[in-house]
Design a protein around this motif. Sequence first.
Motif, PDB file in Angstrom:
ATOM      1  N   ASN A 115       0.854  -1.169   0.000  1.00 54.27           N
ATOM      2  CA  ASN A 115       0.000   0.000   0.000  1.00 54.27           C
ATOM      3  C   ASN A 115       0.898   1.229   0.000  1.00 54.27           C
ATOM      4  N   LYS A 116       0.770   2.045  -1.057  1.00 55.61           N
ATOM      5  CA  LYS A 116       1.711   3.162  -1.229  1.00 55.61           C
ATOM      6  C   LYS A 116       1.645   4.162  -0.085  1.00 55.61           C
ATOM      7  N   ASN A 117       0.432   4.330   0.444  1.00 58.36           N
ATOM      8  CA  ASN A 117       0.267   5.283   1.535  1.00 58.36           C
ATOM      9  C   ASN A 117       0.966   4.780   2.798  1.00 58.36           C
ATOM     10  N   VAL A 155      -1.067  19.123  -8.095  1.00 56.12           N
ATOM     11  CA  VAL A 155      -0.962  17.940  -7.232  1.00 56.12           C
ATOM     12  C   VAL A 155      -1.277  16.694  -8.065  1.00 56.12           C
ATOM     13  N   LEU A 156      -0.861  15.549  -7.538  1.00 50.03           N
ATOM     14  CA  LEU A 156      -1.124  14.286  -8.216  1.00 50.03           C
ATOM     15  C   LEU A 156      -2.032  13.458  -7.316  1.00 50.03           C
ATOM     16  N   ILE A 157      -3.145  13.002  -7.879  1.00 50.69           N
ATOM     17  CA  ILE A 157      -4.040  12.112  -7.135  1.00 50.69           C
ATOM     18  C   ILE A 157      -3.538  10.694  -7.422  1.00 50.69           C
ATOM     19  N   ALA A 161      -3.506   1.632  -3.859  1.00 51.27           N
ATOM     20  CA  ALA A 161      -3.184   0.273  -4.327  1.00 51.27           C
ATOM     21  C   ALA A 161      -2.596   0.273  -5.735  1.00 51.27           C
ATOM     22  N   GLY A 162      -2.265   1.471  -6.226  1.00 50.90           N
ATOM     23  CA  GLY A 162      -1.933   1.647  -7.644  1.00 50.90           C
ATOM     24  C   GLY A 162      -0.740   0.872  -8.153  1.00 50.90           C
ATOM     25  N   GLY A 163      -0.651   0.793  -9.464  1.00 55.23           N
ATOM     26  CA  GLY A 163       0.453   0.131 -10.157  1.00 55.23           C
ATOM     27  C   GLY A 163       0.256   0.287 -11.649  1.00 55.23           C
ATOM     28  N   GLY A 164       1.360   0.159 -12.380  1.00 53.47           N
ATOM     29  CA  GLY A 164       1.267   0.237 -13.838  1.00 53.47           C
ATOM     30  C   GLY A 164       0.769   1.573 -14.352  1.00 53.47           C
ATOM     31  N   GLY A 165       1.002   2.621 -13.549  1.00 55.12           N
ATOM     32  CA  GLY A 165       0.628   3.966 -13.986  1.00 55.12           C
ATOM     33  C   GLY A 165      -0.872   4.236 -13.941  1.00 55.12           C
ATOM     34  N   ARG A 166      -1.649   3.274 -13.420  1.00 53.44           N
ATOM     35  CA  ARG A 166      -3.102   3.478 -13.394  1.00 53.44           C
ATOM     36  C   ARG A 166      -3.552   4.140 -12.098  1.00 53.44           C
ATOM     37  N   GLY A 167      -4.708   4.824 -12.179  1.00 55.29           N
ATOM     38  CA  GLY A 167      -5.266   5.468 -10.995  1.00 55.29           C
ATOM     39  C   GLY A 167      -4.518   6.725 -10.610  1.00 55.29           C
ATOM     40  N   LEU A 199      -3.072  12.317  -1.929  1.00 55.87           N
ATOM     41  CA  LEU A 199      -2.510  13.388  -2.760  1.00 55.87           C
ATOM     42  C   LEU A 199      -1.018  13.527  -2.555  1.00 55.87           C
ATOM     43  N   GLU A 200      -0.321  13.850  -3.653  1.00 55.86           N
ATOM     44  CA  GLU A 200       1.096  14.178  -3.581  1.00 55.86           C
ATOM     45  C   GLU A 200       1.330  15.443  -4.372  1.00 55.86           C
ATOM     46  N   LYS A 201       2.340  16.194  -3.985  1.00 56.56           N
ATOM     47  CA  LYS A 201       2.762  17.306  -4.831  1.00 56.56           C
ATOM     48  C   LYS A 201       3.177  16.718  -6.178  1.00 56.56           C
ATOM     49  N   GLN A 205       8.495  17.709 -14.308  1.00 53.70           N
ATOM     50  CA  GLN A 205       9.628  17.157 -15.063  1.00 53.70           C
ATOM     51  C   GLN A 205      10.692  16.502 -14.177  1.00 53.70           C
ATOM     52  N   PRO A 206      10.280  15.529 -13.357  1.00 53.06           N
ATOM     53  CA  PRO A 206      11.267  14.861 -12.498  1.00 53.06           C
ATOM     54  C   PRO A 206      12.008  13.764 -13.261  1.00 53.06           C
ATOM     55  N   ARG A 207      13.067  13.285 -12.683  1.00 52.87           N
ATOM     56  CA  ARG A 207      13.687  12.053 -13.163  1.00 52.87           C
ATOM     57  C   ARG A 207      13.198  10.923 -12.269  1.00 52.87           C
ATOM     58  N   HIS A 208      13.061   9.746 -12.855  1.00 54.90           N
ATOM     59  CA  HIS A 208      12.705   8.560 -12.068  1.00 54.90           C
ATOM     60  C   HIS A 208      13.992   7.758 -11.871  1.00 54.90           C
ATOM     61  N   ILE A 209      14.423   7.669 -10.631  1.00 58.13           N
ATOM     62  CA  ILE A 209      15.634   6.910 -10.328  1.00 58.13           C
ATOM     63  C   ILE A 209      15.303   5.891  -9.248  1.00 58.13           C
ATOM     64  N   ILE A 287       8.971   7.325  -3.823  1.00 64.97           N
ATOM     65  CA  ILE A 287       7.565   7.142  -4.248  1.00 64.97           C
ATOM     66  C   ILE A 287       6.997   5.761  -3.943  1.00 64.97           C
ATOM     67  N   GLU A 288       7.747   4.694  -4.196  1.00 61.50           N
ATOM     68  CA  GLU A 288       7.178   3.384  -3.859  1.00 61.50           C
ATOM     69  C   GLU A 288       8.250   2.288  -3.866  1.00 61.50           C
ATOM     70  N   VAL A 289       7.885   1.154  -3.270  1.00 60.03           N
ATOM     71  CA  VAL A 289       8.748  -0.019  -3.321  1.00 60.03           C
ATOM     72  C   VAL A 289       8.087  -1.044  -4.236  1.00 60.03           C
ATOM     73  N   ASP A 437      13.904  13.500 -18.520  1.00 60.85           N
ATOM     74  CA  ASP A 437      12.976  13.501 -17.387  1.00 60.85           C
ATOM     75  C   ASP A 437      11.756  12.708 -17.822  1.00 60.85           C
ATOM     76  N   THR A 438      10.799  12.543 -16.927  1.00 61.25           N
ATOM     77  CA  THR A 438       9.682  11.620 -17.216  1.00 61.25           C
ATOM     78  C   THR A 438       8.737  12.150 -18.300  1.00 61.25           C
ATOM     79  N   THR A 439       8.907  13.414 -18.711  1.00 61.84           N
ATOM     80  CA  THR A 439       8.037  13.947 -19.776  1.00 61.84           C
ATOM     81  C   THR A 439       8.739  13.931 -21.133  1.00 61.84           C
TER      82      THR A 439
HETATM   83  P1  ADP Z   1       2.911   2.921 -10.557  1.00 62.88           P
HETATM   84  O1  ADP Z   1       2.985   2.049  -9.339  1.00 62.88           O
HETATM   85  O2  ADP Z   1       1.523   3.027 -11.127  1.00 62.88           O
HETATM   86  O3  ADP Z   1       3.977   2.620 -11.574  1.00 62.88           O
HETATM   87  P2  ADP Z   1       4.508   5.082  -9.397  1.00 62.88           P
HETATM   88  O4  ADP Z   1       4.178   5.659  -8.084  1.00 62.88           O
HETATM   89  O5  ADP Z   1       5.667   4.149  -9.482  1.00 62.88           O
HETATM   90  O6  ADP Z   1       3.185   4.403 -10.021  1.00 62.88           O
HETATM   91  O7  ADP Z   1       4.750   6.236 -10.423  1.00 62.88           O
HETATM   92  C1  ADP Z   1       4.959   5.973 -11.802  1.00 62.88           C
HETATM   93  C2  ADP Z   1       5.430   7.222 -12.518  1.00 62.88           C
HETATM   94  O8  ADP Z   1       4.493   8.279 -12.335  1.00 62.88           O
HETATM   95  C3  ADP Z   1       6.743   7.784 -12.012  1.00 62.88           C
HETATM   96  O9  ADP Z   1       7.861   7.168 -12.593  1.00 62.88           O
HETATM   97  C4  ADP Z   1       6.609   9.227 -12.465  1.00 62.88           C
HETATM   98  O10 ADP Z   1       6.834   9.347 -13.852  1.00 62.88           O
HETATM   99  C5  ADP Z   1       5.140   9.520 -12.224  1.00 62.88           C
HETATM  100  N1  ADP Z   1       4.920  10.086 -10.862  1.00 62.88           N
HETATM  101  C6  ADP Z   1       4.597   9.426  -9.732  1.00 62.88           C
HETATM  102  N2  ADP Z   1       4.485  10.272  -8.673  1.00 62.88           N
HETATM  103  C7  ADP Z   1       4.742  11.511  -9.148  1.00 62.88           C
HETATM  104  C8  ADP Z   1       4.781  12.837  -8.565  1.00 62.88           C
HETATM  105  N3  ADP Z   1       4.507  13.046  -7.280  1.00 62.88           N
HETATM  106  N4  ADP Z   1       5.099  13.881  -9.378  1.00 62.88           N
HETATM  107  C9  ADP Z   1       5.365  13.683 -10.694  1.00 62.88           C
HETATM  108  N5  ADP Z   1       5.330  12.486 -11.305  1.00 62.88           N
HETATM  109  C10 ADP Z   1       5.022  11.407 -10.560  1.00 62.88           C
END
Ligand code: ADP
Length: 448
Positions: A115-117, A155-157, A161-167, A199-201, A205-209, A287-289, A437-439
């Motif tokens: 659970n991400k929260n 903000v990002l909703i 339980a999310g995964g795969g970019g859904r929700g 909710l998250e800020k 244009q972040p990097r995902h590392i 962001i998540e494990v 970056d992610t965009t």
């Molecule tokens: P999922 O479990 O659905 O893959 P993640 O939490 O891993 O979701 O996020 C997937 C992608 O969504 C990240 O790599 C990033 O591109 C974008 N993302 C997630 N959280 C944020 C955030 N707070 N701000 C900007 N982009 C985000």
Amino acid sequence: MFQRILVANRGEIALRVIRACHDLGIEVVAVFSEADRGAPYLALADEAICIGPPPATDSYLNIPRIISAAEIANVQAIHPGYGFLSENAHFAEICRSCNIEFIGPPQDAMRRLGNKNEARKLAQQAKVPVVPGSEGLIDNEAEAVRLAQAIGYPVLIKAAAGGGGRGMRVARNDISLRTGLQAARQEAEKAFKDGSVYLEKYIEQPRHIEVQILGDRHGNVVHLFERECSLQRRHQKLVEESPAPNLPADVRDAICQAAVRLVKAAGYYNAGTCEFLVDAENRFYFIEVNARIQVEHPVTELVTGIDLVRQQIRIAAGEPLPFSQEQITQRGSAIECRINAEDPAADFRPSPGTVTRWQPPGGPGVRLDTHVVTGYRVPPNYDSLVAKLLVHQPTRPEAIACMRRALSEFIVEGIKTTIPLHREIFKHTAFIEGRVDTTFIERNWPRS
Ligand code: ADP
């Protein structure tokens, strides 16, 4: 050590596990749905058992069928791969209660981190920075608006339980927050049977590392450095590499240390990944494990020389890690391209069907993880990943040159793939300079 393992997955990752088992001298049992019957990779297993019709809920996600197959085949452990049941704590618990070891983390840690929260809370306790956001789940619209204003738009909703970019939905003002909230709830309810959101800020244009972790059952935890995974379409990765270009060494070290702290706090073992966002000022946020082996794990295998799937199996069998943190090094540069059966020119629409010609690249520094051969039929029922093309070279410019060469050799006919898009990415100046970056994909290929 185990003598016989069942792999509860399909496609390239099933084959990856089959190979790791055989490298360890272990027998391996594959399972398949009717959609995968006759797939060539199944013949490489010591035994293959049909577990049901094509829909995943009736086969690869069906716990009773998989457990029955495991009982019939008389295996001592199950490797879940990624996706499907790999992060299902209930499945892990059932396996273990049947005296079949689940090759993955303990179910308690899976529950805590799944659970991400909850994972956010644990990260805060472990002094790992998280994206500024709501302290808990969002109960109602008025509260969401108040919170969003306090955090500051955008903000990002996010689905807990999310995964795969859904929700996930970006909201830039009160109005889009209200509509986004409903849509995210519905999507999450449908996809995960859990509509809770937080909710998250939204980091612009972040990097995902992310950081690869290995932990054994004796309390040892090590990291295997980072992977840069910013090249994504619809929040799903397309290109991954290690080391991350243009990431200062002190930031990299701090992120890796944070990942180890978090995983230790969760009482975690086996392989896992801690994902972070890094902003333009190189501040990083957890962001998540991902409590499983990941698609992009071979990138780390190439730079560290450590076989992660073999390690997973050894850890599950109770062996201690055979190396210390100091013995793990990051050598050269590795890059992975995900080859999906999708049409990048048509919004990444899935492109299943028969592969009439499959002529893969090879040569020095090239690794291809795939279950596909000429004549293979890509079923429409599952994930569209058909191959992972990897290169490993002493430097990043050489890795890019090698990938360009490999992509130019790769001929696939009969289905559309992401290969043409990869060829363009590897010519792009910003990518070559490591300014990503992610965009990146949506900015440069808006019609993609
Ligand atoms: P999922 O479990 O659905 O893959 P993640 O939490 O891993 O979701 O996020 C997937 C992608 O969504 C990240 O790599 C990033 O591109 C974008 N993302 C997630 N959280 C944020 C955030 N707070 N701000 C900007 N982009 C985000």
